[in-house]
Motif scaffolding. Structure first.
Motif, PDB file in Angstrom:
ATOM      1  N   ASN A 191     -29.241 -12.191 -11.261  1.00  8.87           N
ATOM      2  CA  ASN A 191     -28.121 -11.389 -10.765  1.00  8.87           C
ATOM      3  C   ASN A 191     -27.757 -11.785  -9.337  1.00  8.87           C
ATOM      4  O   ASN A 191     -26.585 -11.879  -8.984  1.00  8.87           O
ATOM      5  CB  ASN A 191     -28.450  -9.899 -10.822  1.00  8.87           C
ATOM      6  CG  ASN A 191     -28.406  -9.368 -12.231  1.00  8.87           C
ATOM      7  OD1 ASN A 191     -27.748  -9.924 -13.098  1.00  8.87           O
ATOM      8  ND2 ASN A 191     -29.136  -8.294 -12.468  1.00  8.87           N
ATOM      9  N   GLN A 192     -28.768 -11.999  -8.499  1.00  5.66           N
ATOM     10  CA  GLN A 192     -28.523 -12.403  -7.122  1.00  5.66           C
ATOM     11  C   GLN A 192     -27.818 -13.757  -7.070  1.00  5.66           C
ATOM     12  O   GLN A 192     -26.894 -13.949  -6.278  1.00  5.66           O
ATOM     13  CB  GLN A 192     -29.844 -12.479  -6.339  1.00  5.66           C
ATOM     14  CG  GLN A 192     -30.530 -11.138  -6.172  1.00  5.66           C
ATOM     15  CD  GLN A 192     -29.701 -10.165  -5.372  1.00  5.66           C
ATOM     16  OE1 GLN A 192     -29.177 -10.501  -4.331  1.00  5.66           O
ATOM     17  NE2 GLN A 192     -29.577  -8.946  -5.860  1.00  5.66           N
ATOM     18  N   LEU A 193     -28.258 -14.682  -7.901  1.00  7.82           N
ATOM     19  CA  LEU A 193     -27.640 -16.008  -7.913  1.00  7.82           C
ATOM     20  C   LEU A 193     -26.204 -15.940  -8.423  1.00  7.82           C
ATOM     21  O   LEU A 193     -25.329 -16.638  -7.908  1.00  7.82           O
ATOM     22  CB  LEU A 193     -28.470 -16.971  -8.767  1.00  7.82           C
ATOM     23  CG  LEU A 193     -29.794 -17.401  -8.158  1.00  7.82           C
ATOM     24  CD1 LEU A 193     -30.587 -18.230  -9.158  1.00  7.82           C
ATOM     25  CD2 LEU A 193     -29.590 -18.177  -6.870  1.00  7.82           C
ATOM     26  N   THR A 194     -25.954 -15.098  -9.409  1.00  4.71           N
ATOM     27  CA  THR A 194     -24.596 -14.938  -9.926  1.00  4.71           C
ATOM     28  C   THR A 194     -23.677 -14.419  -8.825  1.00  4.71           C
ATOM     29  O   THR A 194     -22.565 -14.926  -8.637  1.00  4.71           O
ATOM     30  CB  THR A 194     -24.589 -13.978 -11.132  1.00  4.71           C
ATOM     31  OG1 THR A 194     -25.415 -14.524 -12.158  1.00  4.71           O
ATOM     32  CG2 THR A 194     -23.188 -13.792 -11.673  1.00  4.71           C
ATOM     33  N   ASP A 195     -24.153 -13.422  -8.082  1.00 10.42           N
ATOM     34  CA  ASP A 195     -23.358 -12.886  -6.974  1.00 10.42           C
ATOM     35  C   ASP A 195     -23.093 -13.961  -5.921  1.00 10.42           C
ATOM     36  O   ASP A 195     -21.994 -14.065  -5.389  1.00 10.42           O
ATOM     37  CB  ASP A 195     -24.067 -11.695  -6.327  1.00 10.42           C
ATOM     38  CG  ASP A 195     -24.170 -10.488  -7.245  1.00 10.42           C
ATOM     39  OD1 ASP A 195     -23.446 -10.457  -8.271  1.00 10.42           O
ATOM     40  OD2 ASP A 195     -24.983  -9.596  -6.953  1.00 10.42           O
ATOM     41  N   ARG A 196     -24.097 -14.764  -5.628  1.00  7.42           N
ATOM     42  CA  ARG A 196     -23.955 -15.815  -4.621  1.00  7.42           C
ATOM     43  C   ARG A 196     -22.967 -16.882  -5.083  1.00  7.42           C
ATOM     44  O   ARG A 196     -22.153 -17.375  -4.292  1.00  7.42           O
ATOM     45  CB  ARG A 196     -25.329 -16.442  -4.341  1.00  7.42           C
ATOM     46  CG  ARG A 196     -25.311 -17.538  -3.324  1.00  7.42           C
ATOM     47  CD  ARG A 196     -25.080 -17.009  -1.927  1.00  7.42           C
ATOM     48  NE  ARG A 196     -25.193 -18.109  -0.982  1.00  7.42           N
ATOM     49  CZ  ARG A 196     -24.432 -18.253   0.078  1.00  7.42           C
ATOM     50  NH1 ARG A 196     -23.541 -17.331   0.371  1.00  7.42           N
ATOM     51  NH2 ARG A 196     -24.568 -19.273   0.867  1.00  7.42           N
ATOM     52  N   VAL A 197     -23.011 -17.227  -6.354  1.00 11.40           N
ATOM     53  CA  VAL A 197     -22.077 -18.223  -6.891  1.00 11.40           C
ATOM     54  C   VAL A 197     -20.645 -17.708  -6.780  1.00 11.40           C
ATOM     55  O   VAL A 197     -19.740 -18.448  -6.373  1.00 11.40           O
ATOM     56  CB  VAL A 197     -22.424 -18.572  -8.357  1.00 11.40           C
ATOM     57  CG1 VAL A 197     -21.294 -19.325  -9.033  1.00 11.40           C
ATOM     58  CG2 VAL A 197     -23.704 -19.390  -8.419  1.00 11.40           C
ATOM     59  N   LEU A 198     -20.425 -16.451  -7.115  1.00 10.64           N
ATOM     60  CA  LEU A 198     -19.080 -15.878  -7.005  1.00 10.64           C
ATOM     61  C   LEU A 198     -18.588 -15.898  -5.567  1.00 10.64           C
ATOM     62  O   LEU A 198     -17.424 -16.213  -5.304  1.00 10.64           O
ATOM     63  CB  LEU A 198     -19.069 -14.452  -7.556  1.00 10.64           C
ATOM     64  CG  LEU A 198     -19.263 -14.321  -9.066  1.00 10.64           C
ATOM     65  CD1 LEU A 198     -19.383 -12.848  -9.459  1.00 10.64           C
ATOM     66  CD2 LEU A 198     -18.119 -14.975  -9.813  1.00 10.64           C
ATOM     67  N   LEU A 199     -19.466 -15.579  -4.635  1.00 10.70           N
ATOM     68  CA  LEU A 199     -19.098 -15.597  -3.228  1.00 10.70           C
ATOM     69  C   LEU A 199     -18.733 -17.011  -2.777  1.00 10.70           C
ATOM     70  O   LEU A 199     -17.722 -17.222  -2.107  1.00 10.70           O
ATOM     71  CB  LEU A 199     -20.245 -15.053  -2.375  1.00 10.70           C
ATOM     72  CG  LEU A 199     -20.038 -15.075  -0.867  1.00 10.70           C
ATOM     73  CD1 LEU A 199     -18.881 -14.163  -0.485  1.00 10.70           C
ATOM     74  CD2 LEU A 199     -21.311 -14.667  -0.160  1.00 10.70           C
ATOM     75  N   LEU A 200     -19.549 -17.995  -3.157  1.00  9.67           N
ATOM     76  CA  LEU A 200     -19.275 -19.375  -2.763  1.00  9.67           C
ATOM     77  C   LEU A 200     -17.985 -19.900  -3.395  1.00  9.67           C
ATOM     78  O   LEU A 200     -17.227 -20.636  -2.752  1.00  9.67           O
ATOM     79  CB  LEU A 200     -20.452 -20.279  -3.132  1.00  9.67           C
ATOM     80  CG  LEU A 200     -21.717 -20.065  -2.309  1.00  9.67           C
ATOM     81  CD1 LEU A 200     -22.863 -20.893  -2.879  1.00  9.67           C
ATOM     82  CD2 LEU A 200     -21.491 -20.397  -0.851  1.00  9.67           C
ATOM     83  N   GLU A 201     -17.718 -19.516  -4.639  1.00 15.66           N
ATOM     84  CA  GLU A 201     -16.474 -19.939  -5.284  1.00 15.66           C
ATOM     85  C   GLU A 201     -15.260 -19.338  -4.580  1.00 15.66           C
ATOM     86  O   GLU A 201     -14.238 -20.001  -4.418  1.00 15.66           O
ATOM     87  CB  GLU A 201     -16.479 -19.558  -6.761  1.00 15.66           C
ATOM     88  CG  GLU A 201     -17.402 -20.436  -7.592  1.00 15.66           C
ATOM     89  CD  GLU A 201     -17.485 -20.007  -9.042  1.00 15.66           C
ATOM     90  OE1 GLU A 201     -17.066 -18.869  -9.369  1.00 15.66           O
ATOM     91  OE2 GLU A 201     -17.973 -20.815  -9.847  1.00 15.66           O
ATOM     92  N   ALA A 202     -15.380 -18.091  -4.146  1.00 22.16           N
ATOM     93  CA  ALA A 202     -14.282 -17.460  -3.409  1.00 22.16           C
ATOM     94  C   ALA A 202     -14.059 -18.151  -2.070  1.00 22.16           C
ATOM     95  O   ALA A 202     -12.916 -18.416  -1.678  1.00 22.16           O
ATOM     96  CB  ALA A 202     -14.576 -15.974  -3.202  1.00 22.16           C
ATOM     97  N   GLU A 203     -15.152 -18.471  -1.370  1.00 25.45           N
ATOM     98  CA  GLU A 203     -15.021 -19.180  -0.093  1.00 25.45           C
ATOM     99  C   GLU A 203     -14.409 -20.565  -0.292  1.00 25.45           C
ATOM    100  O   GLU A 203     -13.615 -21.021   0.528  1.00 25.45           O
ATOM    101  CB  GLU A 203     -16.392 -19.299   0.582  1.00 25.45           C
ATOM    102  CG  GLU A 203     -16.914 -17.989   1.112  1.00 25.45           C
ATOM    103  CD  GLU A 203     -18.290 -18.120   1.731  1.00 25.45           C
ATOM    104  OE1 GLU A 203     -18.802 -19.255   1.845  1.00 25.45           O
ATOM    105  OE2 GLU A 203     -18.860 -17.079   2.099  1.00 25.45           O
TER     106      GLU A 203
END
Length: 53
Positions: free
Chosen positions: A26-38
């Motif tokens: 779950n943490q990695l999924t959240d991080r991936v979404l954040l990086l994709e947005a950036e």
């Protein structure tokens, strides 16, 4: 092929491990979404600086 994961009721350590892995996923999924947005913002800024619509 991987070995089957023991059921949490059979091994408390397996249950703890399974919970930890689920939490990390779950943490990695959240991080991936954040990086994709950036990345999307950076691409948009780059296009704007180039003068491309």
């Amino acid at each position: 092929m991987t070995a089957p994961v023991p059921a949490p009721r059979l091994s408390p350590i397996a249950g703890l491990f399974n919970s930890l892995v689920a939490w990390l996923n779950n943490q990695l999924t959240d991080r991936v979404l954040l990086l994709e947005a950036e990345l999307a913002v950076a691409i948009a800024e780059n296009q704007h600086l180039k003068g491309t619509p």
